[in-house]
Design a protein around this motif. Structure first.
Motif, PDB file in Angstrom:
ATOM      1  N   ILE A 108       0.845  -1.206   0.000  1.00 45.94           N
ATOM      2  CA  ILE A 108       0.000   0.000   0.000  1.00 45.94           C
ATOM      3  C   ILE A 108       0.879   1.254   0.000  1.00 45.94           C
ATOM      4  O   ILE A 108       1.853   1.343   0.759  1.00 45.94           O
ATOM      5  CB  ILE A 108      -0.940   0.020   1.232  1.00 45.94           C
ATOM      6  CG1 ILE A 108      -1.864  -1.211   1.172  1.00 45.94           C
ATOM      7  CG2 ILE A 108      -1.759   1.305   1.273  1.00 45.94           C
ATOM      8  CD1 ILE A 108      -2.757  -1.374   2.380  1.00 45.94           C
ATOM      9  N   CYS A 109       0.548   2.179  -0.891  1.00 44.89           N
ATOM     10  CA  CYS A 109       1.316   3.428  -0.998  1.00 44.89           C
ATOM     11  C   CYS A 109       1.052   4.297   0.230  1.00 44.89           C
ATOM     12  O   CYS A 109      -0.094   4.586   0.555  1.00 44.89           O
ATOM     13  CB  CYS A 109       0.931   4.181  -2.264  1.00 44.89           C
ATOM     14  SG  CYS A 109       1.703   5.816  -2.366  1.00 44.89           S
ATOM     15  N   ASN A 110       2.140   4.684   0.906  1.00 44.14           N
ATOM     16  CA  ASN A 110       1.991   5.511   2.108  1.00 44.14           C
ATOM     17  C   ASN A 110       1.567   6.926   1.777  1.00 44.14           C
ATOM     18  O   ASN A 110       1.146   7.677   2.644  1.00 44.14           O
ATOM     19  CB  ASN A 110       3.324   5.577   2.862  1.00 44.14           C
ATOM     20  CG  ASN A 110       3.725   4.217   3.371  1.00 44.14           C
ATOM     21  OD1 ASN A 110       2.878   3.374   3.649  1.00 44.14           O
ATOM     22  ND2 ASN A 110       5.023   3.982   3.457  1.00 44.14           N
ATOM     23  N   SER A 111       1.718   7.266   0.509  1.00 41.04           N
ATOM     24  CA  SER A 111       1.430   8.641   0.146  1.00 41.04           C
ATOM     25  C   SER A 111      -0.020   8.811  -0.319  1.00 41.04           C
ATOM     26  O   SER A 111      -0.681   9.770   0.052  1.00 41.04           O
ATOM     27  CB  SER A 111       2.429   9.056  -0.938  1.00 41.04           C
ATOM     28  OG  SER A 111       2.053  10.250  -1.506  1.00 41.04           O
ATOM     29  N   CYS A 112      -0.512   7.862  -1.136  1.00 39.36           N
ATOM     30  CA  CYS A 112      -1.871   8.052  -1.673  1.00 39.36           C
ATOM     31  C   CYS A 112      -2.800   6.866  -1.378  1.00 39.36           C
ATOM     32  O   CYS A 112      -3.984   6.932  -1.666  1.00 39.36           O
ATOM     33  CB  CYS A 112      -1.818   8.321  -3.172  1.00 39.36           C
ATOM     34  SG  CYS A 112      -1.413   6.868  -4.149  1.00 39.36           S
ATOM     35  N   GLY A 113      -2.252   5.785  -0.821  1.00 30.75           N
ATOM     36  CA  GLY A 113      -3.117   4.666  -0.447  1.00 30.75           C
ATOM     37  C   GLY A 113      -3.377   3.655  -1.557  1.00 30.75           C
ATOM     38  O   GLY A 113      -4.146   2.716  -1.372  1.00 30.75           O
TER      39      GLY A 113
ATOM     40  N   HIS B  91       8.007   2.967  -7.970  1.00 30.14           N
ATOM     41  CA  HIS B  91       7.247   4.227  -8.026  1.00 30.14           C
ATOM     42  C   HIS B  91       5.758   3.904  -7.992  1.00 30.14           C
ATOM     43  O   HIS B  91       5.314   2.968  -8.646  1.00 30.14           O
ATOM     44  CB  HIS B  91       7.513   4.974  -9.333  1.00 30.14           C
ATOM     45  CG  HIS B  91       8.878   5.574  -9.411  1.00 30.14           C
ATOM     46  ND1 HIS B  91       9.958   4.874  -9.870  1.00 30.14           N
ATOM     47  CD2 HIS B  91       9.330   6.804  -9.090  1.00 30.14           C
ATOM     48  CE1 HIS B  91      11.023   5.665  -9.825  1.00 30.14           C
ATOM     49  NE2 HIS B  91      10.672   6.834  -9.361  1.00 30.14           N
ATOM     50  N   CYS B  92       5.024   4.718  -7.261  1.00 26.11           N
ATOM     51  CA  CYS B  92       3.571   4.535  -7.244  1.00 26.11           C
ATOM     52  C   CYS B  92       2.999   5.025  -8.579  1.00 26.11           C
ATOM     53  O   CYS B  92       3.298   6.140  -9.005  1.00 26.11           O
ATOM     54  CB  CYS B  92       2.970   5.338  -6.095  1.00 26.11           C
ATOM     55  SG  CYS B  92       1.187   5.328  -6.087  1.00 26.11           S
ATOM     56  N   THR B  93       2.208   4.180  -9.223  1.00 31.00           N
ATOM     57  CA  THR B  93       1.671   4.594 -10.529  1.00 31.00           C
ATOM     58  C   THR B  93       0.606   5.683 -10.377  1.00 31.00           C
ATOM     59  O   THR B  93       0.305   6.376 -11.323  1.00 31.00           O
ATOM     60  CB  THR B  93       1.046   3.398 -11.281  1.00 31.00           C
ATOM     61  OG1 THR B  93       0.278   2.651 -10.346  1.00 31.00           O
ATOM     62  CG2 THR B  93       2.091   2.524 -11.924  1.00 31.00           C
ATOM     63  N   ALA B  94       0.065   5.825  -9.157  1.00 33.40           N
ATOM     64  CA  ALA B  94      -0.969   6.849  -8.973  1.00 33.40           C
ATOM     65  C   ALA B  94      -0.365   8.213  -8.639  1.00 33.40           C
ATOM     66  O   ALA B  94      -0.722   9.213  -9.234  1.00 33.40           O
ATOM     67  CB  ALA B  94      -1.930   6.420  -7.875  1.00 33.40           C
ATOM     68  N   CYS B  95       0.561   8.230  -7.663  1.00 39.26           N
ATOM     69  CA  CYS B  95       1.061   9.542  -7.218  1.00 39.26           C
ATOM     70  C   CYS B  95       2.522   9.770  -7.599  1.00 39.26           C
ATOM     71  O   CYS B  95       3.043  10.864  -7.391  1.00 39.26           O
ATOM     72  CB  CYS B  95       0.883   9.704  -5.707  1.00 39.26           C
ATOM     73  SG  CYS B  95       1.969   8.656  -4.729  1.00 39.26           S
ATOM     74  N   GLY B  96       3.182   8.754  -8.138  1.00 41.11           N
ATOM     75  CA  GLY B  96       4.561   8.945  -8.613  1.00 41.11           C
ATOM     76  C   GLY B  96       5.618   8.896  -7.526  1.00 41.11           C
ATOM     77  O   GLY B  96       6.811   9.006  -7.807  1.00 41.11           O
TER      78      GLY B  96
HETATM   79 ZN   LIG Z   1       0.859   6.669  -4.302  1.00 38.34          ZN
END
Ligand SMILES: [Zn+2]
Length: 452
Positions: A399-404, A413-418
């Motif tokens: 789970i991305c800590n930045s955008c979930g 890299h998170c594909t949603a928030c980079g």
């Molecule tokens: Zn993210």
């Protein structure tokens, strides 16, 4: 004192001369061309005196002008400079205060009085930034990079512009120039590192991070973790190019740097299985299971033996993997799955119950349902477990800590928030309301089943 005595002496002499001339009157006759001028000697003497005074005065004025060229110009220049400096300082204050209109007004004023000064250019560029006038800002930064004394500063502005315009390649080439001008400057290295990571230029990211560590601009656990992730990505790239020996060495580096980093452990196990001795492989399997037990790692360890029958895997899992971390949740889950596949119902139930004891998750109830069906052909019990699985906490995910954002497989890299390296293995929180609602529904349905 001396001057006044001298003045009185001269005055006395003049008075004496006047009296003397009055006592001896005479005439002077001047004949020039067709003109005849006749006058008294007193008038001639007076005219001569006036002439001498005028010449002396003109001479002194000429000397004054000659000794200080631009004396008058200098007075005006100083005044202009003063006004320019006033505008500069007012402009900087306006920038700090976020007053865009005043900043622009003062920038124009400074430009009028102090054109071409480095600070004037900087103020103009900053005022343009504050006014969101991208074109003007770029023009000023371009002018700044043409001068030696402002090039570095201008590059900083242009790098920020390029990043805002999401043009990382341009930002990199500007940052490289800045690095040439003043090697090792902390903000330049930081920009280069972030840009390298953003563009997945892992070699450059690694080099820059090493330079930052040497320069003490970066240190601590975060650096070690970043190095581990970067080594992993480099290993992956090499593996995809078929350079497996180099890939293995980097995967091991990554695993050594952060033994809890699951993707590195998996990659190291896979490559070691292909290239190294069985002894090294079993050492790595033991080490990685001790430090990074994880269901994906268990799967990697299972598949390194191709064509292995389920009972053989169950035995290997018990003897060579589980012993390294016997009471971990992931160990029980691995053994439960292996036992289930091997149709060893007793151990399967035992490990599932232990896993549920530690941290219940939906998939464990599914496995229990599977067990009821396969071992006892008990469809009702199976249905109950499936219903319970709905109320159980969800299985952990990356789970991305930045955008979930949730992913099955770890990504750099998170594909949603980079965001870089933002995924952690954890359970998503449903929130208490949703959880209560689901539990109520499950209780209701189970009672319906039990009633018949
Ligand atoms: Zn993210």
């Amino acid at each position: 004192m001396t001057r006044s005595i001298f003045f009185f002496v001269v005055l006395a002499f003049l008075a004496f001369a006047a009296v003397w001339l009055a006592d001896y009157p005479g005439t002077v006759q001047l004949t020039w061309g067709g003109y005849v001028v006749e006058t008294s000697i007193v008038v001639v003497a007076a005219l001569t005196l006036v002439f001498a005074v005028i010449v002396a005065f003109l001479y002194r004025f000429w000397v004054w002008m000659k000794r200080g060229p631009g004396r008058i110009g200098a007075v005006f220049t100083a005044r202009r400079r003063e006004k320019g400096l006033e505008a500069l300082s007012s402009g900087m204050v306006a920038i700090a205060a976020g007053d865009a209109i005043e900043a622009r007004r003062q920038a124009i004023e400074a430009e009028k009085h102090l054109s071409g000064e480095p600070m004037t250019l900087l103020l103009a560029a900053q005022a343009a930034e504050l006014n969101e006038d991208d074109r003007a800002a770029r023009i000023y930064y371009d002018r700044m990079i043409e001068r030696d004394d402002t090039e570095f500063l201008g590059l900083r502005g242009l790098i920020n512009r390029a990043r805002k315009e999401t043009d990382p390649e341009k930002a990199i080439s500007l940052a490289k120039r800045a690095d040439e001008l003043r090697p090792g400057t902390a903000w330049v290295l930081k920009e280069l590192y972030e840009l390298a990571v953003e563009t997945r230029n892992w070699e450059m990211a690694d080099r820059t991070l090493s330079r930052m560590t040497r320069g003490k601009a970066a240190k601590g656990a975060a650096v070690v973790r970043a190095k581990s992730v970067i080594s992993y990505e480099r290993a992956l790239a090499l593996k995809n190019k078929g350079q497996e020996a180099d890939a293995l060495s980097l995967a091991i580096t990554s695993h050594d740097l952060d033994p809890t980093f699951v993707p590195a452990a998996i990659l190291a196990v896979n490559l070691t299985a292909k290239m190294e001795s069985p002894r090294k492989l079993s050492k790595l399997v033991a080490d990685s299971w001790k430090k990074a037990p994880h269901r994906d790692l268990a799967e990697a360890i299972r598949t390194i033996q191709s064509g292995e029958q389920p009972p053989d895997w169950f035995r290997r899992a018990q003897q060579t993997v589980a012993v390294n971390n016997p009471d971990h949740l992931e160990t029980h889950l691995m053994l439960a799955k292996a036992a289930l596949a091997s149709r060893d119902w007793g151990p399967a139930r035992e490990h599932l119950m232990k896993a549920i004891d530690k941290a219940p998750a939906a998939s464990m109830y599914y496995l229990l349902a599977e067990l009821e069906e396969k071992a006892n052909a008990d469809a009702i019990a199976a249905r109950e477990w499936i219903l319970k699985s709905a109320a159980a906490p969800q299985d952990p995910l990356w789970i991305c800590n930045s955008c979930g954002r949730q992913e099955e497989i770890w990504e750099s890299h998170c594909t949603a928030c980079g965001q870089f390296d933002s995924f952690t293995w954890r359970t998503a929180d449903r929130g208490p309301q949703v959880q209560e609602m689901i539990e109520a529904e499950v209780v209701q349905e189970i009672s319906e089943i039990e009633q018949g």
